[in-house]
Design an enzyme around this catalytic site. Structure first.
Site: not given
Ligand SMILES: *[C@@H]1O[C@H](CO)[C@@H](O)[C@H](O)[C@H]1NC(C)=O
Ligand SMILES: *[C@@H]1O[C@H](CO)[C@@H](O)[C@H](O)[C@H]1NC(C)=O
Ligand SMILES: *[C@@H]1O[C@H](CO)[C@@H](O)[C@H](O)[C@H]1NC(C)=O
Ligand SMILES: *[C@@H]1O[C@H](CO)[C@@H](O)[C@H](O)[C@H]1NC(C)=O
Length: 362
Positions: A48, A336, A339
């Site tokens: 991700s 977040d 991340h």
């Protein structure tokens, strides 16, 4: 709908419009040596940290193609990048002077021109080991990402012919960025008891991947180290105790792995003739930003911007988090719960590539 939610949505909409016009920090591409031409394309593999939206195109809830993700991305679009804006993969391409955005390979609107300068095969929730990639959410495993690369090669050959395709493949830079999920999951599954044997097995997956990529024609490959995953906001909240300190055992696993990864790459490069394998030390670069946020222009480094910043990510970082989210994500190291923000990604990529430039172009 409750009237107060309508008010919220209105304030969110105007706020997003405002943010669309907020400038992305100016980037200075790497100054390449005079006698070196910029690579023709970049190819991205990983999780991700670099998924540009491939997860939008198969069945998984591990996605981020909704606001407030993407709020400072050009046009304010939530592309599926787990970021307020761009990703390390995008800055990687910018630094090499290739292009601004590296699109997801599974994006159906991809054109052949996009493909010729490189695409992104990364998938959120990927790990080196296949158990990680299927543990909570399905992800495109590294083998599947290589399958897609094989398919890519066939398509490009059909469009521009054998010779031009093999030039693109051999004269490009590749970037692999994954590993954190393997170390965060390690403590979830409790299946592995010997940490040293565990990091050994992950390094052997990494080595297998590099061998396969080489056999498909890749020569210059950058591999990101595992990040200090114990210092991400969500692991701090979950396992960092009252003071939300960094989770040391997760960090220690990452350090052990990184040392082994680096020596594997040093040993492998001479075996793969003509290859350049460049280790990018994300671990200490990101840790330095987390520990000295003010030196890099940040204000907050132990919480994300989205929502309360303590845990929200993926489906939990959504429009309902927006009223609680920070106003200026460029002042936050993390966007977040897991991340970094675009601002962090940009600083880290620029510094790491500046340090390793001579290894890409010896
Ligand atoms: C570029 O120049 C440097 C220094 O003169 C030399 O060592 C290097 O081999 C050259 N690289 C290429 C690709 O010609
Ligand atoms: C853990 O694995 C390593 C190999 O990576 C091995 O040398 C060591 O003996 C193992 N330790 C235990 C307690 O099994
Ligand atoms: C957001 O934060 C960054 C970094 O601290 C700062 O340079 C910038 O001026 C801030 N932007 C606004 C609109 O406050
Ligand atoms: C790149 O490295 C050089 C020498 O180490 C340094 O002077 C320069 O400021 C660095 N640039 C960036 C963008 O980090």
């Amino acid at each position: 709908m409750h009237p107060s939610s309508i008010v919220h949505i209105f304030s969110i909409v105007s706020w997003c419009l405002l943010l669309i016009f907020q400038n992305v920090r100016r980037s200075n591409a790497l100054i390449l040596p005079d006698n070196v031409t910029a690579p023709s394309a970049v190819f991205i593999f990983g999780d991700s940290i670099v998924d540009a939206g491939n997860n939008n195109h198969f069945l998984t809830t591990c996605r981020s193609n909704f606001p407030p993700y993407g709020r400072i991305f050009p046009g304010g679009v939530a592309t599926g990048r787990f970021s307020d804006g761009m990703l390390p993969s995008d800055f990687f391409a910018q630094e090499f002077g290739v292009k601004t955005i590296v699109p997801a390979y599974l994006d159906p609107s991809l054109t052949i021109d996009d493909m010729l300068t490189g695409v992104n095969f990364a998938s959120a929730f990927l790990g080196f080991i296949s158990e990680t990639s299927t543990y909570k959410y399905p992800a495109l495993s590294l083998d599947l990402q290589l399958e897609l690369f094989r398919e890519y090669i066939i398509k490009v050959k059909a469009a521009v012919g054998e010779q031009r395709t093999s030039d693109i493949i051999s004269q490009s830079v590749y970037f692999l960025c994954t590993g954190s999920n393997d170390f965060i999951m390690f403590y979830d599954t409790k299946k592995y008891t010997n940490t040293s044997a565990y990091t050994d097995s992950i390094v052997s997956y990494a080595s297998g991947f590099l061998n396969k990529l080489y056999s498909m024609g890749a020569r210059t490959v950058a591999v990101g180290s595992a990040p200090p995953s114990g210092c991400l906001p969500w692991p701090r909240t979950e396992r960092g105790g009252f003071f939300r300190t960094c989770v040391q055992d997760i960090n220690q696993l990452s350090i052990d792995f990184n040392l082994k990864l680096q020596s594997m790459m040093t040993a492998l490069q001479p075996q793969l003739q003509g290859s350049k394998l460049v280790y990018l030390d994300i671990y200490y670069q990101l840790l330095d930003v987390i520990q000295n946020p003010h030196e890099y222009g940040f204000e907050v480094s132990d919480r994300g911007c989205c929502g309360t910043g303590l845990f929200e990510e993926g489906p939990l970082c959504n429009i309902f988090s927006m009223p609680y989210s920070c106003k200026n994500s460029s002042a936050y190291v993390f966007w977040d719960g897991s991340h970094p923000s675009q601002a962090t990604y940009q600083i880290c990529v620029q510094r790491l590539l500046n340090k390793t430039k001579s290894q890409f172009f010896p």
